[in-house]
Write a protein that holds these residues in place. Sequence first.
Motif, short mmCIF file in Angstrom:
data_model
loop_
_atom_site.label_atom_id
_atom_site.label_comp_id
_atom_site.label_asym_id
_atom_site.label_seq_id
_atom_site.Cartn_x
_atom_site.Cartn_y
_atom_site.Cartn_z
N SER A 216 11.78 11.98 -1.65
CA SER A 216 10.74 10.98 -1.43
C SER A 216 9.93 11.30 -0.18
O SER A 216 9.09 10.51 0.23
CB SER A 216 11.35 9.58 -1.33
OG SER A 216 12.17 9.50 -0.18
N ASP B 143 3.80 6.21 2.98
CA ASP B 143 2.70 6.13 2.03
C ASP B 143 2.96 4.97 1.09
O ASP B 143 3.79 5.06 0.19
CB ASP B 143 2.59 7.46 1.26
CG ASP B 143 1.47 7.46 0.24
OD1 ASP B 143 0.84 6.40 0.01
OD2 ASP B 143 1.22 8.53 -0.33
N ASP B 144 2.25 3.87 1.31
CA ASP B 144 2.37 2.67 0.48
C ASP B 144 1.19 2.65 -0.50
O ASP B 144 0.14 2.07 -0.22
CB ASP B 144 2.37 1.43 1.36
CG ASP B 144 2.54 0.13 0.60
OD1 ASP B 144 2.80 0.18 -0.62
OD2 ASP B 144 2.40 -0.95 1.22
N ASP B 145 1.35 3.36 -1.62
CA ASP B 145 0.31 3.47 -2.65
C ASP B 145 -1.04 3.88 -2.07
O ASP B 145 -2.07 3.27 -2.34
CB ASP B 145 0.17 2.16 -3.43
CG ASP B 145 1.29 1.95 -4.41
OD1 ASP B 145 1.85 2.96 -4.90
OD2 ASP B 145 1.63 0.78 -4.68
N GLY B 146 -1.03 4.92 -1.22
CA GLY B 146 -2.26 5.46 -0.67
C GLY B 146 -2.60 4.95 0.73
O GLY B 146 -3.45 5.53 1.40
N THR B 147 -1.98 3.88 1.17
CA THR B 147 -2.17 3.39 2.54
C THR B 147 -1.13 4.08 3.40
O THR B 147 0.07 3.94 3.17
CB THR B 147 -2.00 1.86 2.63
OG1 THR B 147 -2.97 1.24 1.78
CG2 THR B 147 -2.19 1.37 4.05
N LYS C 237 7.34 8.23 0.79
CA LYS C 237 6.86 7.28 -0.21
C LYS C 237 7.64 5.99 -0.05
O LYS C 237 8.87 5.98 0.00
CB LYS C 237 7.07 7.85 -1.62
CG LYS C 237 6.48 7.02 -2.70
CD LYS C 237 4.98 7.11 -2.69
CE LYS C 237 4.39 6.24 -3.78
NZ LYS C 237 3.08 5.73 -3.43
N THR D 181 7.08 1.32 0.88
CA THR D 181 6.27 0.11 1.00
C THR D 181 6.11 -0.27 2.47
O THR D 181 6.75 0.32 3.34
CB THR D 181 6.94 -1.06 0.27
OG1 THR D 181 8.18 -1.37 0.95
CG2 THR D 181 7.22 -0.74 -1.20
N ARG D 182 5.29 -1.26 2.72
CA ARG D 182 5.12 -1.76 4.09
C ARG D 182 6.47 -2.25 4.64
O ARG D 182 6.80 -2.02 5.79
CB ARG D 182 4.08 -2.87 4.14
CG ARG D 182 3.89 -3.42 5.54
CD ARG D 182 2.72 -4.39 5.64
NE ARG D 182 2.39 -4.58 7.02
CZ ARG D 182 1.65 -3.76 7.75
NH1 ARG D 182 1.14 -2.68 7.21
NH2 ARG D 182 1.41 -4.02 9.01
#
Length: 127
Positions: A17, A65-69, A96, A98-99
């Motif tokens: 990941s 990397d939270d879906d591109g952020t 990869k 989440t916040r």
Amino acid sequence: MKKVSKKKGSLQVNTDSTRFEMVRLDQLRTLKVQPPWRTTDGDSFRKLKERIAEEGVVSPVTVVDDDGTLLLVRGNRRAAASEDLGLKEIPAYVIKGTRSDAEALFASEEVSTIRHRGADWLYGWAH
């Protein structure tokens, strides 16, 4: 994030990941939970900028990397110094997630830093 486990005071992340790449500084977003001792003024920040100007960013920052952020978890001072120097991109470990993953990783690393430096360091900073 697929797997996170604590081992000997540092966070270990499953490598499937995680990737290593150059990231653009203008794409990085900082977490709002940065501690006040992570300053961008003073002698240590000036020395950091000098070192980066001479050698580049040797130690990659850590980003989630939270879906591109791209959330900057570790290396805020390196990123700020690089930006001050006019660099456009820096090396990063990109995980990869989440916040919430980013905040948990950040908190774990800060606890590790405090343990490494010791309670006297934290007490001295706060007073």
